[in-house]
Design a protein around this motif. Structure first.
Motif, short mmCIF file in Angstrom:
data_model
loop_
_atom_site.label_atom_id
_atom_site.label_comp_id
_atom_site.label_asym_id
_atom_site.label_seq_id
_atom_site.Cartn_x
_atom_site.Cartn_y
_atom_site.Cartn_z
N VAL A 77 0.97 -1.20 0.00
CA VAL A 77 -0.27 0.04 0.12
C VAL A 77 0.99 1.13 0.12
N GLY A 78 2.00 1.23 0.86
CA GLY A 78 2.72 2.31 0.71
C GLY A 78 2.40 3.46 1.62
N ALA A 79 1.62 3.22 2.69
CA ALA A 79 1.28 4.35 3.45
C ALA A 79 0.89 3.93 4.96
N GLN A 80 1.43 4.67 5.65
CA GLN A 80 1.32 4.20 7.28
C GLN A 80 0.83 5.22 8.08
N ASN B 176 2.40 9.94 10.25
CA ASN B 176 1.55 9.95 8.76
C ASN B 176 2.85 9.64 7.91
N LYS B 177 3.05 8.45 7.44
CA LYS B 177 4.32 8.23 6.53
C LYS B 177 3.66 7.52 5.24
N ALA B 178 4.63 8.00 4.15
CA ALA B 178 4.28 7.32 2.78
C ALA B 178 5.70 6.69 2.28
N ARG B 179 5.55 5.81 1.51
CA ARG B 179 6.70 5.43 0.78
C ARG B 179 7.17 6.00 -0.55
#
Length: 182
Positions: free
Chosen positions: A69-72, A91-94
Motif C-alpha cells: 500500500v505504501g502508507a502508514q 503519517n508516512k508514505a513510501r
C-alpha cells in the motif's frame, strides 16, 4: 515553490532514504526535535532519537518499505526538543522511483500530547464521577433503609399502643355493648 511550501507547513515533515538516513526536513521538524537541519540530514534515527524510540521508528520504516500500500499511520512518542516525550501520530508514505522501487519515506508528525492529556483528564473525571455516583447510591440505600426502619418502628409502636388502648377500652365496656357492635 516546494521548498517554500515545505517550510511554511507548521507540522514537522521529514524525508528519509531507503537506508533510513534523513535526506531533508522542514524547520518545524528541526524545531520539534530540538536539532538543526545540519544535525539531522545524513543521520539515522539512531543518531538523533533515544534508542527505544529509534527502534520503533526503524521497524515501522522497514514495514512501510515492504508494504504494497505504501502508507502508514500510527501513534508513537517523540523526544521533543525540550527533553519531554510527546505523544504523536506519524503519517508516512513510501517514496518510489519511476520503476516502482522504494527509494525512501516521507513523514509528517502531528503532536497529540495535549489531546492525550485532555483524554486522560476526562477519563480521571469519569472515574471520579462513577465513584461519587456509587457513594451517592449507597447513601440513598442507607437512607431508604433508615426511613423504612423508622416508619416500620413508628407504625408498629402506634399499632401496638392502639391495640393496648382498644383492649383497655374493651375491658371497660359492658359485654352487652360489645355484642351489639360485634
Amino acid at each position: 515553490f516546494r521548498e517554500l511550501l515545505l517550510q511554511a507547513m507548521p507540522l514537522p515533515v521529514f524525508f528519509k532514504d531507503a537506508s533510513g538516513r534523513y535526506t531533508g526536513c522542514n524547520s518545524a521538524f528541526a524545531e520539534f526535535i530540538g536539532k538543526t537541519k545540519d544535525e539531522i540530514v545524513g543521520r539515522t534515527v539512531y543518531e538523533i532519537a533515544p534508542q527505544s524510540f529509534a527502534q520503533v521508528y526503524r521497524d515501522k520504516d522497514l514495514e512501510l518499505l515492504d508494504d504494497p500500500v505504501g502508507a502508514q499511520v500510527y501513534e508513537s512518542h517523540v523526544m521533543h526538543g525540550d527533553g519531554t516525550a510527546h505523544d504523536v501520530i506519524f503519517n508516512k508514505a513510501r517514496v518510489v522511483d519511476s520503476a516502482g522501487t522504494p527509494t525512501g519515506i516521507v513523514g509528517v508528525i502531528t503532536d497529540i500530547t495535549e489531546r492525550k492529556q485532555t483524554e486522560q483528564t476526562l477519563h480521571d473525571y469519569a472515574r471520579r464521577l462513577q465513584s461519587v455516583s456509587r457513594r451517592l447510591i449507597a447513601v440513598q440505600e442507607t437512607e431508604r433503609r433508615n426511613i423504612n426502619r423508622e416508619l416500620h418502628d413508628r407504625v408498629g409502636q402506634t399499632l401496638a399502643a392502639l391495640n393496648i388502648n382498644l383492649n383497655i377500652i374493651r375491658s371497660q365496656l359492658p359485654q352487652e355493648s360489645l355484642r351489639a357492635v360485634g
